[in-house]
Design an enzyme around this catalytic site. Structure first.
Site, PDB file in Angstrom:
ATOM      1  N   GLY C  27      84.303  19.114  34.399  1.00 14.88           N
ATOM      2  CA  GLY C  27      83.115  19.538  33.677  1.00 14.88           C
ATOM      3  C   GLY C  27      81.899  19.118  34.464  1.00 14.88           C
ATOM      4  N   ASN C  28      80.751  19.607  34.054  1.00  9.16           N
ATOM      5  CA  ASN C  28      79.532  19.227  34.745  1.00  9.16           C
ATOM      6  C   ASN C  28      78.335  19.447  33.843  1.00  9.16           C
ATOM      7  OD1 ASN C  28      78.903  22.235  35.348  1.00  9.16           O
ATOM      8  ND2 ASN C  28      80.850  21.901  36.413  1.00  9.16           N
ATOM      9  N   GLY C  45      83.762  17.101  42.000  1.00  5.48           N
ATOM     10  CA  GLY C  45      85.041  16.416  42.176  1.00  5.48           C
ATOM     11  C   GLY C  45      84.976  14.928  42.460  1.00  5.48           C
ATOM     12  N   SER C  73      78.256  20.254  42.083  1.00 10.11           N
ATOM     13  CA  SER C  73      79.324  20.963  41.371  1.00 10.11           C
ATOM     14  C   SER C  73      79.439  22.383  41.902  1.00 10.11           C
ATOM     15  CB  SER C  73      78.963  21.006  39.882  1.00 10.11           C
ATOM     16  OG  SER C  73      79.762  21.962  39.233  1.00 10.11           O
ATOM     17  N   SER C  74      80.690  22.855  42.038  1.00 11.86           N
ATOM     18  CA  SER C  74      80.879  24.225  42.543  1.00 11.86           C
ATOM     19  C   SER C  74      80.279  25.254  41.594  1.00 11.86           C
ATOM     20  CB  SER C  74      82.366  24.505  42.772  1.00 11.86           C
ATOM     21  OG  SER C  74      83.097  24.243  41.602  1.00 11.86           O
ATOM     22  N   ASP C  75      80.026  24.870  40.342  1.00 17.04           N
ATOM     23  CA  ASP C  75      79.397  25.787  39.385  1.00 17.04           C
ATOM     24  C   ASP C  75      77.874  25.753  39.452  1.00 17.04           C
ATOM     25  OD1 ASP C  75      81.849  26.717  38.141  1.00 17.04           O
ATOM     26  OD2 ASP C  75      82.028  24.723  37.266  1.00 17.04           O
ATOM     27  N   HIS C  94      78.939  22.582  31.337  1.00 17.52           N
ATOM     28  CA  HIS C  94      80.152  23.396  31.439  1.00 17.52           C
ATOM     29  C   HIS C  94      81.360  22.483  31.284  1.00 17.52           C
ATOM     30  CE1 HIS C  94      83.192  26.193  32.568  1.00 17.52           C
ATOM     31  NE2 HIS C  94      83.465  25.614  33.717  1.00 17.52           N
ATOM     32  N   HIS C  96      85.887  22.569  30.103  1.00 17.95           N
ATOM     33  CA  HIS C  96      87.090  23.306  29.681  1.00 17.95           C
ATOM     34  C   HIS C  96      87.600  22.650  28.399  1.00 17.95           C
ATOM     35  CE1 HIS C  96      88.209  25.041  33.941  1.00 17.95           C
ATOM     36  NE2 HIS C  96      86.939  25.207  33.646  1.00 17.95           N
ATOM     37  N   ASP C 119      74.387  24.881  11.414  1.00 21.24           N
ATOM     38  CA  ASP C 119      73.409  23.830  11.721  1.00 21.24           C
ATOM     39  C   ASP C 119      72.937  23.912  13.174  1.00 21.24           C
ATOM     40  OD1 ASP C 119      73.450  22.712   9.171  1.00 21.24           O
ATOM     41  OD2 ASP C 119      74.972  21.221   9.654  1.00 21.24           O
ATOM     42  N   HIS C 170      88.236  31.481  30.693  1.00 15.89           N
ATOM     43  CA  HIS C 170      87.710  30.332  31.416  1.00 15.89           C
ATOM     44  C   HIS C 170      87.339  29.206  30.431  1.00 15.89           C
ATOM     45  CE1 HIS C 170      84.958  29.005  34.996  1.00 15.89           C
ATOM     46  NE2 HIS C 170      85.479  27.991  34.361  1.00 15.89           N
ATOM     47  N   TYR C 228      65.178  18.283   8.371  1.00 18.58           N
ATOM     48  CA  TYR C 228      66.262  17.363   8.707  1.00 18.58           C
ATOM     49  C   TYR C 228      65.747  16.325   9.696  1.00 18.58           C
ATOM     50  CZ  TYR C 228      70.771  15.706  10.425  1.00 18.58           C
ATOM     51  OH  TYR C 228      71.832  14.928  10.781  1.00 18.58           O
TER      52      TYR C 228
END
Lengths: 231, 231, 231, 231
Positions: C27-28, C45, C73-75, C94, C96, C119, C170, C228
């Site tokens: 994730g990133n 990584g 990150s590769s993303d 991002h 998974h 919410d 994905h 709230y």
């Protein structure tokens, strides 16, 4: 004022994430001092690691803030209605706990399918309908409380014998003799919502508990002939 | 008396929440000293963080409390019957663990669908029927024990080869050579109840383990030709 | 440069495994300084226990690395596109995460079935289609960003009102006013993906939330009339 | 001898319970020194809190114990066969992890339905058949290894491109370039087994990943054109 109550309510609020019932601040616990007619409740949207017992907000049964510099939980008016209309209860919990919320989103009553249920709830836990537009306009939180009360009245349920309700599309409210036991009832409700869902998936003909077993387990723990625990 | 047994039983009780088998105090473990014919069992409804080894209650096989100032678990009479009728077992566990309870609520035997099962249970784990009104009136806990014993007799099962049972609508009892191994059997049972449920959902034609694989895995770990572990 | 932003982004990355959204480094999180038009993002990584705030990589909106000795990150190019095209957002996540990935693999939009959803998300969370071979050849990560942007444009969605998307096969991207709130939105998305899936299994006729309840809950927490929290 | 390898294998074994892949001692990890043709493996049935790196058992590719006072894992002969027949692998893991075991009990290959899968496995993970009575009699553990090898040969699979297999009714074996990466592959396999199962439940028409996306994600992380991570 009410320092001990604030401490109890604070500790009960901390139990919500510890027992996996909530993430972030998605829940609230309150507890009442019946003599003074005042209850302590979690402030709205404050991180648990920045909260202390002194941040609990004191309110009266009309839903007014009596003491405290922070806003109370936005669900406070629901708590006020329940304390006013259910005079035997001492603590209230609202969460979006996963399994109870699943039943709330499915819009179904939770049947008594096992003794975990029967040890705490003397029959099915009702799911109350969606509020109407008129009710929402009149006051969402107060009307949520009124809907819970009318649901119990229509079904002739004793709020101490069935200390929980689901709100359709929303999640559970539970209560008990104090804040701590209301949290325990929230844990039980979430657990039976999980086991009931899977029991039906495993066996679509899985039945509700026979009345005789429901009676035995509930009355083993509650009422004059209870013999569970140390008392 | 029986200080070491009390300590073992206390530690085994602590394992229940640690291994995720119970919440609050919803379970109990006991262990027996066969020479003296006495067993130690958890007291009823005492919080784990306030319990010590010395709180374990000593009982005899007739279900009498022999030593201890606290009430024993309300399920104590069931333990007594099992110790009396299953002379090869040394420890007993009762929980409402989630996945085993789901199968109990579904009212189904747990088939041997994988080697995790076969490593511990030499065939399906039976689900015993609900008690009748007459049995409940006669004594719920004693009759629960009698029902387990008669279920094993009718099905001609060896309680050491199948060290577990489900009670319909209630949950599992497991046992073993001592309290610690009874807890391990409770963990295995809960795990296979989870994997079996999902395996059937994934493939409605998922079969039970072939007899040859059941034999191989069970006998690799049990009996004269076992070769698992350090022996 | 941007030391405080790096620290915030680093802390938000650490939240991903703490809240159970990711395993290993799957994730990133990034966060942007809008004045300078630069964002900080996790390196690719790197184990979390060997990462520090100074390892965050600084990039510009064209997807160039401006500062940092590690690969981002590769993303990263997906993040750059989103920051450029969605000028109101301040942080992107991002993952998974299990339940959101399940909906992504199922290729379905996530309907608003409960107030936990309402919410945070003002309507259903869209699932964007698979990329074509041509798009993949042109640049997988940039085109993933473009696809998200075009999905929101075609459906006329406000990225702040629906701060999340699924990519078919994905997983989810979520965003928010900063990195921390983007993480919270990732938590909410994963939770509602779980409750919605089971609610439908429990009741195949389970409905989406009525518009009036969606409005009430979303607007109770967002916009000029929100009440709230402690504001 | 092989002190560093023993330490790596010991640490990798500790990861199994830490990452939720096993309970008790239901799993084993090994790692090989290809120059010496020797591998280190966990001893059989030893509690993790009583194990140290020096307890790892050293074996050769013929399945003989070369060093160590404890019995090796009963699955050691399976490891030996895999190291002998799959010369590119450096570490092996066997678990009964929940979700992979569910697919094994269902007897189904695990299709590539998402990019979490594609990042690690270049296609579906095969499920090998039950052993025959003859194979069991000949040697259960060696024949389990032979079955894995013949399954990969028949399907023309590269064990480094698909570093995992399910054994019907049993559970997964995974491998990798070393013990640590074999553990990571076991984590990925368990995760995709969970997401795939639910994705199909959510949408019975959920498809496998298009080949172009499988290619993109696998090759982004593996092979000469990989650009993930820091290398």
């Amino acid at each position: 004022m009410l320092e001990q109550l604030k401490e109890e309510v604070f500790q009960a609020n901390l139990e919500l994430p510890e027992r996996g019932l909530i993430k972030y601040t998605w829940g609230n616990v309150s507890g009442i001092d019946r003599e003074q007619g005042l209850f302590a409740i979690k402030p709205s949207g404050v991180d648990y690691d920045q909260m202390s017992a002194s941040d609990m907000v004191i309110c009266d049964l009309a839903g007014n803030v009596v003491e405290g510099s922070l806003n109370p939980s936005s669900d406070m008016p629901t708590h006020a209605v329940l304390y006013k209309q259910f005079p035997t209860i001492g603590g209230i919990v609202h969460t979006h706990s996963t399994w109870a919320t699943i039943w709330a989103q499915a819009g179904l009553d939770v049947p008594a399918m096992g003794t975990t249920h029967a040890d705490t709830f003397y029959g099915k836990v009702p799911c109350a309908r969606f509020l109407t537009q008129e009710e929402i306009d009149r006051g969402y939180e107060v009307e949520s409380g009124n809907l819970i009360v009318s649901t119990f009245a229509e079904r002739q349920l004793d709020p101490l014998a069935i200390p929980a309700v689901l709100l359709h599309g929303h999640g559970p409210f539970t209560w008990g003799k104090d804040a701590k036991s209301a949290v325990m009832n929230a844990v039980v409700l979430d657990e039976v919502c999980q086991t009931n869902l899977y029991a039906r998936q495993l066996n679509q003909f899985a039945e509700e508990l026979p009345q005789r077993v429901l009676d035995k387990h509930y009355l083993r723990k509650h009422g004059d002939n209870a013999y569970y625990g140390q008392k």
